[in-house]
Design an enzyme around this catalytic site. Sequence first.
Site, PDB file in Angstrom:
ATOM      1  N   PRO A   1       0.816  -1.212   0.000  1.00  0.00           N
ATOM      2  CA  PRO A   1       0.000   0.000   0.000  1.00  0.00           C
ATOM      3  C   PRO A   1       0.854   1.270   0.000  1.00  0.00           C
ATOM      4  O   PRO A   1       0.366   2.343  -0.320  1.00  0.00           O
ATOM      5  CB  PRO A   1      -0.819  -0.087   1.288  1.00  0.00           C
ATOM      6  CG  PRO A   1      -0.648  -1.468   1.796  1.00  0.00           C
ATOM      7  CD  PRO A   1       0.575  -2.053   1.181  1.00  0.00           C
TER       8      PRO A   1
ATOM      9  N   GLU B   1       0.382  -7.496   7.081  1.00  0.00           N
ATOM     10  CA  GLU B   1       1.197  -7.023   8.216  1.00  0.00           C
ATOM     11  C   GLU B   1       2.422  -6.268   7.727  1.00  0.00           C
ATOM     12  O   GLU B   1       2.935  -5.384   8.402  1.00  0.00           O
ATOM     13  CB  GLU B   1       1.694  -8.190   9.074  1.00  0.00           C
ATOM     14  CG  GLU B   1       0.617  -9.084   9.655  1.00  0.00           C
ATOM     15  CD  GLU B   1       0.345 -10.307   8.806  1.00  0.00           C
ATOM     16  OE1 GLU B   1       0.380 -10.214   7.558  1.00  0.00           O
ATOM     17  OE2 GLU B   1       0.090 -11.372   9.398  1.00  0.00           O
TER      18      GLU B   1
ATOM     19  N   ARG C   1      -1.490  -7.978 -21.572  1.00  0.00           N
ATOM     20  CA  ARG C   1      -2.248  -7.413 -22.700  1.00  0.00           C
ATOM     21  C   ARG C   1      -1.354  -6.625 -23.632  1.00  0.00           C
ATOM     22  O   ARG C   1      -1.705  -6.384 -24.773  1.00  0.00           O
ATOM     23  CB  ARG C   1      -3.350  -6.480 -22.191  1.00  0.00           C
ATOM     24  CG  ARG C   1      -4.345  -7.145 -21.262  1.00  0.00           C
ATOM     25  CD  ARG C   1      -5.419  -6.184 -20.806  1.00  0.00           C
ATOM     26  NE  ARG C   1      -6.335  -5.888 -21.893  1.00  0.00           N
ATOM     27  CZ  ARG C   1      -6.288  -4.831 -22.660  1.00  0.00           C
ATOM     28  NH1 ARG C   1      -5.398  -3.900 -22.439  1.00  0.00           N
ATOM     29  NH2 ARG C   1      -7.154  -4.677 -23.625  1.00  0.00           N
TER      30      ARG C   1
ATOM     31  N   ASP D   1      -8.449   0.509 -26.578  1.00  0.00           N
ATOM     32  CA  ASP D   1      -9.104   0.595 -25.290  1.00  0.00           C
ATOM     33  C   ASP D   1      -8.801   1.900 -24.571  1.00  0.00           C
ATOM     34  O   ASP D   1      -7.771   2.513 -24.783  1.00  0.00           O
ATOM     35  CB  ASP D   1      -8.696  -0.578 -24.396  1.00  0.00           C
ATOM     36  CG  ASP D   1      -9.393  -1.859 -24.798  1.00  0.00           C
ATOM     37  OD1 ASP D   1     -10.454  -1.767 -25.438  1.00  0.00           O
ATOM     38  OD2 ASP D   1      -8.868  -2.933 -24.486  1.00  0.00           O
TER      39      ASP D   1
END
Length: 238
Positions: A89, A116, A154, A169
């Site tokens: 994160p 953790e 991709r 896309d």
Amino acid sequence: MRFDILTLFPEIFSGYLNQSLLKKAQDRGLVEVHLHNFRHWSWDRDRRVDDRPYGGGPGMVLRPEPVVECAEDVQAMHPQPGHLVLLTPQGQRLNQALVEQLAQHPRLILICGRYEGFDERVRLILRPQEISIGDYVLNGGEVAAMVIIDAVIRLVPGVLGDEDSSVQDSFSGPERWLEGPQYTRPREYRGYRVPDVLLSGDHEAIRRWRQEQSRIRTAQRRPELLQPPLDKDSQSGT
Ligand code: 97T
């Protein structure tokens, strides 16, 4: 393109890796995925990979030895040096520009921790690129690693059947706008009709309509994409 994944839960990947697009890419030799359980690099009596944090506090911390030694041994398994990525994160936020950079590497080594977190020496010793897939909390890096693999493959030539569908896309065209509405048969469903322009056969009118719809949808839902901030390299020093 070769991926090596370091994880305590290799089984999480099996459904995804056996999915048809990725399966075909692997069968055709375009993509290779190797799973490594870093628990096997724990020399502890009961193969413990985590321990209590120094200084106290809740939760457990992944010990440095199994992760560092697994990463080093996995590096040595193939002559092509792997670019090390740590899912966390606290990492750089993933977007399509970062996906494109990652796809330039012929080999990625993805390190998945549990929530953790790792002993800080994993970062200090391995110096991985740290990547987050978004501002929310996961139980581990495995799903984030699959997101990276899914987005990167991709862009590997030949993986998608249709060579230019990745270019068309959203987020990979030059504009990076959202896609507008799309329709298929039937021409009318529950009173909703397909816009006439799409049935007109006028390719230029269709192109203009689609671009306008794309702009409207982007303005409504993601206005920040219409005015992209200057990237670091093009900012003036004043
Ligand atoms: O929340 C996490 C826990 C472990 C490893 C990665 C993550 C994460 O990655 N992107 C967002 C959150």
